[in-house]
Design a protein around this motif. Structure first.
Motif, PDB file in Angstrom:
ATOM      1  N   SER A  90      44.180   0.344 -51.675  1.00  0.00           N
ATOM      2  CA  SER A  90      44.312   1.444 -50.722  1.00  0.00           C
ATOM      3  C   SER A  90      43.289   1.340 -49.596  1.00  0.00           C
ATOM      4  O   SER A  90      43.637   1.411 -48.410  1.00  0.00           O
ATOM      5  CB  SER A  90      44.153   2.781 -51.455  1.00  0.00           C
ATOM      6  OG  SER A  90      44.154   3.860 -50.552  1.00  0.00           O
ATOM      7  N   LEU A  91      42.030   1.127 -49.938  1.00  0.00           N
ATOM      8  CA  LEU A  91      40.972   1.130 -48.931  1.00  0.00           C
ATOM      9  C   LEU A  91      40.979  -0.132 -48.073  1.00  0.00           C
ATOM     10  O   LEU A  91      40.785  -0.059 -46.857  1.00  0.00           O
ATOM     11  CB  LEU A  91      39.616   1.296 -49.609  1.00  0.00           C
ATOM     12  CG  LEU A  91      39.279   2.734 -50.024  1.00  0.00           C
ATOM     13  CD1 LEU A  91      38.068   2.771 -50.941  1.00  0.00           C
ATOM     14  CD2 LEU A  91      39.058   3.614 -48.811  1.00  0.00           C
ATOM     15  N   THR A  92      41.210  -1.302 -48.680  1.00  0.00           N
ATOM     16  CA  THR A  92      41.224  -2.535 -47.886  1.00  0.00           C
ATOM     17  C   THR A  92      42.431  -2.566 -46.948  1.00  0.00           C
ATOM     18  O   THR A  92      42.311  -2.957 -45.782  1.00  0.00           O
ATOM     19  CB  THR A  92      41.249  -3.774 -48.791  1.00  0.00           C
ATOM     20  OG1 THR A  92      42.340  -3.668 -49.727  1.00  0.00           O
ATOM     21  CG2 THR A  92      39.954  -3.909 -49.566  1.00  0.00           C
ATOM     22  N   ALA A  96      44.613  -1.702 -41.375  1.00  0.00           N
ATOM     23  CA  ALA A  96      45.595  -0.950 -40.594  1.00  0.00           C
ATOM     24  C   ALA A  96      44.931  -0.077 -39.533  1.00  0.00           C
ATOM     25  O   ALA A  96      45.510   0.160 -38.465  1.00  0.00           O
ATOM     26  CB  ALA A  96      46.454  -0.091 -41.520  1.00  0.00           C
ATOM     27  N   ASN A  97      43.718   0.412 -39.812  1.00  0.00           N
ATOM     28  CA  ASN A  97      43.020   1.299 -38.880  1.00  0.00           C
ATOM     29  C   ASN A  97      42.311   0.557 -37.751  1.00  0.00           C
ATOM     30  O   ASN A  97      41.813   1.186 -36.820  1.00  0.00           O
ATOM     31  CB  ASN A  97      42.006   2.159 -39.626  1.00  0.00           C
ATOM     32  CG  ASN A  97      42.660   3.175 -40.535  1.00  0.00           C
ATOM     33  OD1 ASN A  97      43.877   3.350 -40.496  1.00  0.00           O
ATOM     34  ND2 ASN A  97      41.880   3.828 -41.367  1.00  0.00           N
ATOM     35  N   VAL A  98      42.259  -0.767 -37.861  1.00  0.00           N
ATOM     36  CA  VAL A  98      41.552  -1.558 -36.852  1.00  0.00           C
ATOM     37  C   VAL A  98      42.523  -2.308 -35.945  1.00  0.00           C
ATOM     38  O   VAL A  98      42.342  -2.344 -34.719  1.00  0.00           O
ATOM     39  CB  VAL A  98      40.588  -2.557 -37.527  1.00  0.00           C
ATOM     40  CG1 VAL A  98      40.029  -3.541 -36.510  1.00  0.00           C
ATOM     41  CG2 VAL A  98      39.453  -1.811 -38.211  1.00  0.00           C
ATOM     42  N   VAL A 156      34.068   1.318 -45.457  1.00  0.00           N
ATOM     43  CA  VAL A 156      34.158   1.283 -46.923  1.00  0.00           C
ATOM     44  C   VAL A 156      35.172   0.235 -47.366  1.00  0.00           C
ATOM     45  O   VAL A 156      34.908  -0.571 -48.270  1.00  0.00           O
ATOM     46  CB  VAL A 156      34.538   2.679 -47.471  1.00  0.00           C
ATOM     47  CG1 VAL A 156      34.752   2.617 -48.978  1.00  0.00           C
ATOM     48  CG2 VAL A 156      33.457   3.699 -47.141  1.00  0.00           C
ATOM     49  N   GLY A 157      36.339   0.215 -46.715  1.00  0.00           N
ATOM     50  CA  GLY A 157      37.344  -0.795 -47.039  1.00  0.00           C
ATOM     51  C   GLY A 157      36.864  -2.194 -46.704  1.00  0.00           C
ATOM     52  O   GLY A 157      37.152  -3.154 -47.434  1.00  0.00           O
ATOM     53  N   GLY A 158      36.115  -2.326 -45.598  1.00  0.00           N
ATOM     54  CA  GLY A 158      35.574  -3.625 -45.223  1.00  0.00           C
ATOM     55  C   GLY A 158      34.595  -4.159 -46.256  1.00  0.00           C
ATOM     56  O   GLY A 158      34.608  -5.352 -46.592  1.00  0.00           O
ATOM     57  N   VAL A 159      33.738  -3.281 -46.782  1.00  0.00           N
ATOM     58  CA  VAL A 159      32.778  -3.693 -47.813  1.00  0.00           C
ATOM     59  C   VAL A 159      33.510  -4.119 -49.081  1.00  0.00           C
ATOM     60  O   VAL A 159      33.176  -5.143 -49.706  1.00  0.00           O
ATOM     61  CB  VAL A 159      31.792  -2.547 -48.109  1.00  0.00           C
ATOM     62  CG1 VAL A 159      30.961  -2.857 -49.355  1.00  0.00           C
ATOM     63  CG2 VAL A 159      30.877  -2.307 -46.915  1.00  0.00           C
ATOM     64  N   MET A 160      34.539  -3.351 -49.471  1.00  0.00           N
ATOM     65  CA  MET A 160      35.303  -3.689 -50.672  1.00  0.00           C
ATOM     66  C   MET A 160      36.033  -5.017 -50.495  1.00  0.00           C
ATOM     67  O   MET A 160      36.134  -5.818 -51.430  1.00  0.00           O
ATOM     68  CB  MET A 160      36.289  -2.575 -50.998  1.00  0.00           C
ATOM     69  CG  MET A 160      35.628  -1.268 -51.364  1.00  0.00           C
ATOM     70  SD  MET A 160      36.775   0.014 -51.908  1.00  0.00           S
ATOM     71  CE  MET A 160      37.156  -0.552 -53.564  1.00  0.00           C
ATOM     72  N   LEU A 161      36.538  -5.274 -49.279  1.00  0.00           N
ATOM     73  CA  LEU A 161      37.203  -6.549 -49.010  1.00  0.00           C
ATOM     74  C   LEU A 161      36.206  -7.703 -49.090  1.00  0.00           C
ATOM     75  O   LEU A 161      36.512  -8.774 -49.635  1.00  0.00           O
ATOM     76  CB  LEU A 161      37.867  -6.516 -47.630  1.00  0.00           C
ATOM     77  CG  LEU A 161      38.570  -7.796 -47.175  1.00  0.00           C
ATOM     78  CD1 LEU A 161      39.663  -8.194 -48.166  1.00  0.00           C
ATOM     79  CD2 LEU A 161      39.153  -7.624 -45.778  1.00  0.00           C
ATOM     80  N   ALA A 162      34.998  -7.494 -48.565  1.00  0.00           N
ATOM     81  CA  ALA A 162      33.966  -8.532 -48.630  1.00  0.00           C
ATOM     82  C   ALA A 162      33.592  -8.829 -50.078  1.00  0.00           C
ATOM     83  O   ALA A 162      33.402  -9.996 -50.459  1.00  0.00           O
ATOM     84  CB  ALA A 162      32.742  -8.098 -47.830  1.00  0.00           C
TER      85      ALA A 162
END
Length: 334
Positions: free
Chosen positions: A89-91, A96-98, A314-320
């Protein structure tokens, strides 16, 4: 040479689209206070009222809503844990938001993640079908309830004739319901789509997706329904709290109408995450319902700060973290 030229041309188009989308989003957000008869100075003075404790409370409610939604995602892909559902969900939202039309890129990213976790292509296809259908139906459900409150709230001005622009959305939902209700409809629609998209084999695949989707909904309707209702309730609670911590008095029924307008406008994918469009449209609706322009703009910006902006880092950190773990696993396997 031609392939290299085509790739360069595609890269330039994507770059131009990204720049234009960013400019449109920025212009809409900058224009927000003036659009409702206020100024950024007035909005900033109200936002300055937020304390650190209030931000922590809002973050907890925001995370609780995402956790509730993870039950919907996990039920749509049997075997998926709540933690991984939250990661998807977050990633996906961060991408999508960028990016312009980032929903497709987010879906591709989620597909890669799901495949790495051992799920099949067909399982992911059913997951996307079910979650998309549930998200659209839930948004339309909120809108339908809000429209039913119009005679009580006298809030028709918040919707206006422009809501007719969203007529294709319920039409698409009705088409999806027809396909789910009748396998012959799935074959007919698939056959017509095959004429448009050559070699798609949708006449064969659509009925198979239909059976898989119905099975998922029959076995997982309880967590799907409970998770979606809890998620929407927590979204409304977050919206209410955003105005409470700013000391901007608005009734719960009015805020529910605002949430319906916000849900409606998120279906308009003109900018990444409908940024700018949602802020201006929902703020204008709240002002039409009697809200103070500066207070309404501040409250909605605070709300979108969590439901849109916060998802990116937050999604970016989880993706990393996920990428790092995948590389480590590949190194161990090698």
């Amino acid at each position: 040479m031609m392939n290299e030229r085509e790739r360069l041309s595609g890269w330039r188009r994507r770059l131009l689209t990204s720049v234009l989308s960013a400019l449109v989003t920025g212009a809409l957000v900058v224009f927000l206070p003036r659009a409702v008869g206020s100024t950024w100075r007035e909005v900033g003075n109200i936002l300055a009222r937020v304390s650190v404790g209030s931000l922590i409370l809002l973050a907890v409610v925001w995370l609780a809503g995402l956790w509730a939604h993870s039950f919907v995602l996990a039920a749509s892909l049997p075997g998926l844990s709540k933690r991984r559902a939250l990661t998807l969900s977050l990633t996906g939202s961060a991408v999508a938001n960028v990016l312009p039309l980032g929903g497709a890129v987010g879906t591709a990213l989620n597909f890669t993640m799901v495949r790495r976790w051992g799920f099949t292509r067909n399982a992911f296809g059913s997951y996307i079908t079910v979650t998309t259908l549930l998200n659209v139906v839930s948004k339309l459900g909120v809108i339908a309830i809000a429209l039913g409150l119009v005679p009580i709230l006298h809030s028709a001005a918040a919707f206006g004739p422009s809501s007719l622009l969203f007529l294709p959305v319920p039409v698409a939902v009705l088409l999806g319901v027809w396909i789910l209700a009748d396998e012959r409809a799935a074959k007919i629609v698939g056959r017509q789509l095959d004429k448009v998209f050559r070699r798609s084999r949708l006449e064969e695949r659509l009925p198979r997706f239909r059976r898989t989707t119905l099975h998922l909904m029959r076995t997982g309707w309880r967590p799907m329904t409970g998770g979606m209702v809890a998620y929407l309730a927590l979204q409304l609670a977050l919206l209410w709290l955003c105005f409470q911590v700013l000391h901007v008095p608005l009734g719960l029924a009015v805020l529910f109408t605002a949430l319906a307008v916000e849900r409606l406008l998120t279906l308009v994918a003109i900018t990444p995450g409908s940024a700018g469009v949602v802020e201006i449209g929902t703020t204008a609706a709240l002002v039409a319902l009697g809200g103070d322009p500066a207070g309404v703009a501040a409250g909605l910006l605070l709300f979108r700060g969590f439901t849109f902006l916060m998802e990116i880092p937050v999604g970016g950190v989880m993706l990393a973290i996920w990428t790092s773990l995948q590389r480590r696993a590949q190194a161990v396997a090698a």
